[in-house]
Design an enzyme around this catalytic site. Structure first.
Site, PDB file in Angstrom:
ATOM      1  N   HIS A 190      -7.114  -4.799  -3.589  1.00 15.63           N
ATOM      2  CA  HIS A 190      -6.146  -4.085  -2.765  1.00 15.63           C
ATOM      3  C   HIS A 190      -6.006  -4.816  -1.436  1.00 15.63           C
ATOM      4  O   HIS A 190      -6.954  -5.366  -0.887  1.00 15.63           O
ATOM      5  CB  HIS A 190      -6.638  -2.650  -2.522  1.00 15.63           C
ATOM      6  CG  HIS A 190      -5.629  -1.779  -1.860  1.00 15.63           C
ATOM      7  ND1 HIS A 190      -4.522  -1.299  -2.521  1.00 15.63           N
ATOM      8  CD2 HIS A 190      -5.547  -1.307  -0.590  1.00 15.63           C
ATOM      9  CE1 HIS A 190      -3.810  -0.558  -1.693  1.00 15.63           C
ATOM     10  NE2 HIS A 190      -4.405  -0.550  -0.506  1.00 15.63           N
ATOM     11  N   CYS A 248       0.852  -1.193   0.000  1.00 13.54           N
ATOM     12  CA  CYS A 248       0.000   0.000   0.000  1.00 13.54           C
ATOM     13  C   CYS A 248       0.893   1.249   0.000  1.00 13.54           C
ATOM     14  O   CYS A 248       1.788   1.354  -0.829  1.00 13.54           O
ATOM     15  CB  CYS A 248      -0.963  -0.049   1.176  1.00 13.54           C
ATOM     16  SG  CYS A 248      -2.317   1.150   1.082  1.00 13.54           S
ATOM     17  N   ASP A 269      -7.950  -3.691  -7.875  1.00 14.69           N
ATOM     18  CA  ASP A 269      -7.596  -2.693  -6.877  1.00 14.69           C
ATOM     19  C   ASP A 269      -8.154  -1.332  -7.294  1.00 14.69           C
ATOM     20  O   ASP A 269      -7.707  -0.754  -8.281  1.00 14.69           O
ATOM     21  CB  ASP A 269      -6.067  -2.621  -6.751  1.00 14.69           C
ATOM     22  CG  ASP A 269      -5.597  -1.680  -5.658  1.00 14.69           C
ATOM     23  OD1 ASP A 269      -6.408  -0.877  -5.153  1.00 14.69           O
ATOM     24  OD2 ASP A 269      -4.413  -1.746  -5.294  1.00 14.69           O
TER      25      ASP A 269
END
Length: 244
Positions: free
Chosen positions: A214, A125, A183
């Site tokens: 994600h 991330c 994502d």
């Protein structure tokens, strides 16, 4: 390998930063990985990821990426309150501050007898972005970036001309980029921009797009994909054993 862990407090230009060090119990010197968390800092999934890497023969450093804004040991919850706080911290910390954080960790590792001096970076991330950012430092010998956010959008604060992606031509090490096709944080157009910019700037990189959402590496929550996570750990371990 059996591993050990301890915390260190490193001095940076923006204040003290707590770093958790995971490393093999066996004596000797090992290559190191700077492992960057999500916006929630060192949650239990992040700690487990660091333990997996250390157990394959690496010294793994997990910094508190928002040390300027939180007491040492702060871990944000995987809920709306934690997400809002983490995102607020993310948009309040200039990219230049991560650069000095990275240098503090590199300096620390270079002073330790248990480290060979070969260092890589990895993250998920925003941590994927920070692993990418770390690769701008010539001391980094390889970066493994998982669903890196804010690279394509240039939304993190910094001095003019110092956005991470636009500086990718300064990267000298090999890179691995991993994105989930489902994502929502990095759109297909964003992924193409990252890929094309890295290609145009001559970056040495591998590119992986997988059928995942994600945070598919996070072993809590309904987006976790255990099979893909295991594959990525294997890929990362092989990559770092080769690069470091």
């Amino acid at each position: 390998m059996i591993i050990q862990k301890h915390n260190e407090t490193l001095t940076t230009p923006t204040g003290d930063m707590q770093v958790t060090v995971y490393r093999p119990n066996a004596s000797g010197a090992y290559p190191a990985i700077l492992f960057y968390s999500e916006i929630f800092q060192q949650t239990t999934p992040i700690a487990r990821s660091a333990q997996i890497l250390a157990g394959h023969g690496f010294v793994v450093l997990v910094p508190e990426i928002f040390h300027e804004f939180n007491p040492q040991g702060t871990v944000l919850a995987y809920d709306d309150v934690g997400k809002d706080k983490g995102n607020a911290d993310k948009f309040n910390k200039p990219l230049e501050s991560y650069d000095s954080d990275n240098q503090a960790m590199i300096d620390y590792l270079n002073d330790q007898s248990f480290c060979t001096g070969k260092i890589g970076s990895m993250g998920v991330c925003i941590g994927g972005h920070l692993a990418y950012r770390a690769a701008l430092n010539p001391s980094i010998s390889g970066a493994f970036c998982l669903y890196a956010t804010d690279l394509h959008s240039n939304t993190l604060p910094c001095d003019e001309g110092n956005q991470t992606l636009e500086r990718c031509g300064d990267i000298e090490c090999e890179m691995v980029m991993v994105f989930g096709k489902q994502d929502p944080h990095v759109s297909p157009e964003g992924r193409r921009l990252i890929h094309d910019t890295m290609t145009q700037n001559g970056v040495d990189f591998s590119w992986n797009e997988v059928n995942a959402q994600h945070a598919f590496m996070r072993d809590e929550g309904d987006r976790y994909d255990a099979a893909l996570a295991l594959q990525m750990y294997r890929n990362a371990v092989d990559f770092f054993h080769r690069c470091l």
